[in-house]
Design a protein around this motif. Structure first.
Motif, mmCIF file in Angstrom:
data_model
loop_
_atom_site.group_PDB
_atom_site.id
_atom_site.type_symbol
_atom_site.label_atom_id
_atom_site.label_comp_id
_atom_site.label_asym_id
_atom_site.label_seq_id
_atom_site.Cartn_x
_atom_site.Cartn_y
_atom_site.Cartn_z
ATOM 1 N N LYS A 1 36.247 59.008 58.616
ATOM 2 C CA LYS A 1 35.515 59.400 59.827
ATOM 3 C C LYS A 1 35.591 58.325 60.909
ATOM 4 C CE LYS A 1 32.244 62.664 57.796
ATOM 5 N NZ LYS A 1 33.118 63.126 56.781
ATOM 6 N N GLN A 2 36.826 57.870 61.160
ATOM 7 C CA GLN A 2 37.023 56.872 62.209
ATOM 8 C C GLN A 2 38.438 56.949 62.769
ATOM 9 O OE1 GLN A 2 36.228 53.203 60.120
ATOM 10 N NE2 GLN A 2 38.388 52.793 59.802
ATOM 11 N N PHE A 3 38.603 56.408 63.973
ATOM 12 C CA PHE A 3 39.903 56.356 64.623
ATOM 13 C C PHE A 3 40.575 55.040 64.265
ATOM 14 C CE2 PHE A 3 37.666 59.448 67.151
ATOM 15 C CZ PHE A 3 38.642 60.386 67.456
ATOM 16 N N THR A 4 41.875 55.107 63.992
ATOM 17 C CA THR A 4 42.651 53.926 63.652
ATOM 18 C C THR A 4 43.844 53.832 64.592
ATOM 19 O OG1 THR A 4 42.068 54.247 61.326
ATOM 20 C CG2 THR A 4 43.882 52.755 61.787
ATOM 21 N N ALA A 5 44.052 52.652 65.181
ATOM 22 C CA ALA A 5 45.211 52.446 66.058
ATOM 23 C C ALA A 5 46.482 52.560 65.229
ATOM 24 C CB ALA A 5 45.127 51.081 66.722
ATOM 25 N N ILE A 6 47.476 53.225 65.798
ATOM 26 C CA ILE A 6 48.760 53.332 65.113
ATOM 27 C C ILE A 6 49.819 52.623 65.955
ATOM 28 C CG2 ILE A 6 48.267 55.345 63.698
ATOM 29 C CD1 ILE A 6 49.445 57.136 65.786
ATOM 30 N N PRO A 7 50.800 51.980 65.297
ATOM 31 C CA PRO A 7 51.767 51.138 66.004
ATOM 32 C C PRO A 7 52.885 51.929 66.698
ATOM 33 C CG PRO A 7 52.209 51.078 63.666
ATOM 34 C CD PRO A 7 50.986 51.935 63.856
ATOM 35 N N THR A 8 52.545 52.608 67.774
ATOM 36 C CA THR A 8 53.539 53.328 68.569
ATOM 37 C C THR A 8 53.015 53.480 69.983
ATOM 38 O OG1 THR A 8 54.883 55.329 68.727
ATOM 39 C CG2 THR A 8 52.642 55.605 67.933
ATOM 40 N N LYS A 9 53.891 53.689 70.928
ATOM 41 C CA LYS A 9 53.484 53.956 72.312
ATOM 42 C C LYS A 9 53.793 55.398 72.679
ATOM 43 C CE LYS A 9 52.217 49.790 73.546
ATOM 44 N NZ LYS A 9 50.828 49.449 73.429
ATOM 45 N N SER A 10 54.526 56.093 71.818
ATOM 46 C CA SER A 10 54.889 57.469 72.132
ATOM 47 C C SER A 10 53.809 58.430 71.638
ATOM 48 C CB SER A 10 56.238 57.823 71.522
ATOM 49 O OG SER A 10 56.188 57.704 70.134
ATOM 50 N N VAL A 11 53.667 59.509 72.358
ATOM 51 C CA VAL A 11 52.654 60.504 72.028
ATOM 52 C C VAL A 11 53.326 61.681 71.342
ATOM 53 C CG1 VAL A 11 50.937 62.082 73.000
ATOM 54 C CG2 VAL A 11 51.197 59.794 73.944
ATOM 55 N N SER A 12 52.681 62.193 70.312
ATOM 56 C CA SER A 12 53.151 63.380 69.610
ATOM 57 C C SER A 12 51.917 64.176 69.209
ATOM 58 C CB SER A 12 53.960 62.980 68.378
ATOM 59 O OG SER A 12 53.109 62.403 67.417
ATOM 60 N N VAL A 13 52.130 65.298 68.563
ATOM 61 C CA VAL A 13 50.988 66.114 68.145
ATOM 62 C C VAL A 13 50.157 65.430 67.066
ATOM 63 C CG1 VAL A 13 51.957 68.328 68.845
ATOM 64 C CG2 VAL A 13 52.410 67.451 66.553
ATOM 65 N N SER A 14 50.663 64.345 66.488
ATOM 66 C CA SER A 14 49.886 63.628 65.473
ATOM 67 C C SER A 14 48.919 62.611 66.091
ATOM 68 C CB SER A 14 50.816 62.928 64.479
ATOM 69 O OG SER A 14 51.552 61.932 65.140
ATOM 70 N N VAL A 15 48.978 62.418 67.399
ATOM 71 C CA VAL A 15 48.083 61.485 68.090
ATOM 72 C C VAL A 15 46.789 62.216 68.438
ATOM 73 C CG1 VAL A 15 47.757 60.160 70.209
ATOM 74 C CG2 VAL A 15 49.917 60.022 68.982
ATOM 75 N N ASP A 16 45.649 61.591 68.119
ATOM 76 C CA ASP A 16 44.354 62.209 68.392
ATOM 77 C C ASP A 16 43.636 61.601 69.596
ATOM 78 O OD1 ASP A 16 44.440 64.029 66.171
ATOM 79 O OD2 ASP A 16 44.086 62.304 64.879
#
Length: 101
Positions: free
Chosen positions: A66-81
């Motif tokens: 139940k938390q947001f975690t930074a992911i190592p990318t600058k590109s946006v996809s449907v997996s980005v919340d």
């Protein structure tokens, strides 16, 4: 009007939350179109649209933790919340408000 009422009016398939910074303060909701890669504001406070070069960090939501975690990318996809934009983009630009010496 509540955010949930606003969301009922949205026909986008993918939504992204805009946070103010890494503290995950909610600012706006954007619709994301994977075909055109457009990120356009639906409701809230923030730029009308967000381009790739404006993005600072992207986040994925973990429903387990139940938390947001930074992911190592600058590109946006449907997996980005969620995402944040560079801090200088939050500066308010008011015409005619230049400081006088």
């Amino acid at each position: 009007m509540s955010v949930s009422q606003e969301l009922e009016k949205c026909d986008a398939n993918h939504l992204i939350i805009l946070f103010r910074d890494g503290g995950c303060q909610f600012r706006a909701i954007y619709s994301y179109s994977p075909d055109t890669e457009e990120i356009v504001k639906f409701t809230g406070t923030g730029p009308r649209s967000i381009s790739r070069k404006m993005i600072d960090k992207v986040y994925k939501y973990s429903s387990d933790r139940k938390q947001f975690t930074a992911i190592p990318t600058k590109s946006v996809s449907v997996s980005v919340d969620a995402l944040t934009i560079h801090n200088h983009l939050w500066q308010i630009k008011r015409p005619g408000s230049a400081r006088r010496k």
